[in-house]
Motif scaffolding. Sequence first.
Motif, short mmCIF file in Angstrom:
data_model
loop_
_atom_site.label_atom_id
_atom_site.label_comp_id
_atom_site.label_asym_id
_atom_site.label_seq_id
_atom_site.Cartn_x
_atom_site.Cartn_y
_atom_site.Cartn_z
N ILE A 137 0.72 -1.17 0.07
CA ILE A 137 -0.16 0.02 0.03
C ILE A 137 0.96 1.12 0.04
O ILE A 137 0.50 2.26 -0.63
N GLN A 138 2.03 1.32 0.59
CA GLN A 138 2.78 2.29 0.75
C GLN A 138 3.33 2.55 -0.72
O GLN A 138 3.93 3.81 -1.18
N LYS A 146 -5.04 10.82 -9.39
CA LYS A 146 -6.45 10.74 -9.45
C LYS A 146 -7.08 10.09 -10.61
O LYS A 146 -6.83 10.17 -11.64
N SER A 147 -8.17 9.09 -9.90
CA SER A 147 -8.56 8.54 -11.11
C SER A 147 -10.01 7.75 -10.54
O SER A 147 -9.86 7.30 -9.48
N ILE A 153 -10.96 1.10 -6.54
CA ILE A 153 -10.28 0.06 -6.08
C ILE A 153 -9.98 0.19 -4.57
O ILE A 153 -10.05 -0.49 -3.84
N SER A 154 -9.57 1.64 -4.50
CA SER A 154 -8.91 2.04 -3.17
C SER A 154 -10.09 2.19 -2.07
O SER A 154 -9.71 1.67 -0.73
N LEU A 223 -4.86 6.30 0.75
CA LEU A 223 -4.91 5.73 -0.91
C LEU A 223 -6.19 6.35 -1.36
O LEU A 223 -6.19 6.63 -2.74
N THR A 224 -7.27 6.40 -0.65
CA THR A 224 -8.76 6.55 -1.09
C THR A 224 -8.55 8.25 -1.38
O THR A 224 -9.06 8.63 -2.58
N ARG A 225 -8.00 9.02 -0.68
CA ARG A 225 -7.93 10.29 -0.66
C ARG A 225 -6.83 10.74 -2.22
O ARG A 225 -7.28 11.78 -2.63
N GLU A 226 -5.86 9.97 -2.12
CA GLU A 226 -4.93 10.25 -3.02
C GLU A 226 -5.70 10.22 -4.40
O GLU A 226 -5.04 10.75 -5.39
N THR A 227 -6.48 9.09 -4.63
CA THR A 227 -7.11 8.83 -5.86
C THR A 227 -8.19 9.53 -6.17
O THR A 227 -8.79 9.35 -7.24
#
Length: 229
Positions: A137-138, A146-147, A153-154, A223-227
């Motif tokens: 995950i890291q 952003k997608s 998936i995240s 990961l959810t925030r970054e995507t």
Amino acid sequence: MKKVYLTAIIVFGFAGPVKAGDMENLRGFDFGNLGIDKMAEMKIAPAPASQKESVKEAAGIKVGQDLIDKFTRVKNTLRRLRHNTTWLDSDMDRLERDARRIAGSGRPDPFFENSLRRFSSTTNGYADDARRIYMDIQNLLNIAVKSDKLNKISVSMELDARDIYNDAQFRIESSAMSLERTVRSVNPRLIGHNAHWTASDITSNVRRYSWKVRDIRSGARNLTRETQP
């Protein structure tokens, strides 16, 4: 009419930096040489999108399949860990019942210590799996963009991580500590001389697993925030 407006714009454009005393000189200026007819017919190109918007569009739509596959593999590994550990507390409860049965009967059970040792190895493996998933995950965080697809998936990973974390915190750790207390209360002659140490190892493995699962939940949230597009 368009010619009049365009001429006025040009005149005032020139007049801006001219001194008030020199305005008289502009009256004799021949604007016919500027090609007013052609300039009036020119189309004004739309302003380009900002760099941020362009990056967002490229990141949100043009995501390579290779990146999607990397996210999917980690998601599948996390889901597999969730399924494998669903009944972990039930397995420990069963071992605890066996220990109580042995203590109540007063008859030695040579197979109990072997069962305890195998379970210790299983919990150690889950702790190692959780550590590897956290590292995965890291790594995804370092390449996240952003997608909509990656965010979907995240979000799925975050939901699985939340369930795993809740199971570890509120069920698995409690069962491990209860198993250790019960095994320590039984005569080593009945359940095996190393059973006490093995039960302690199980508790340590479960705690290590629980700590790493907490890190996984935090990483999945990031990961959810970054995507998020």
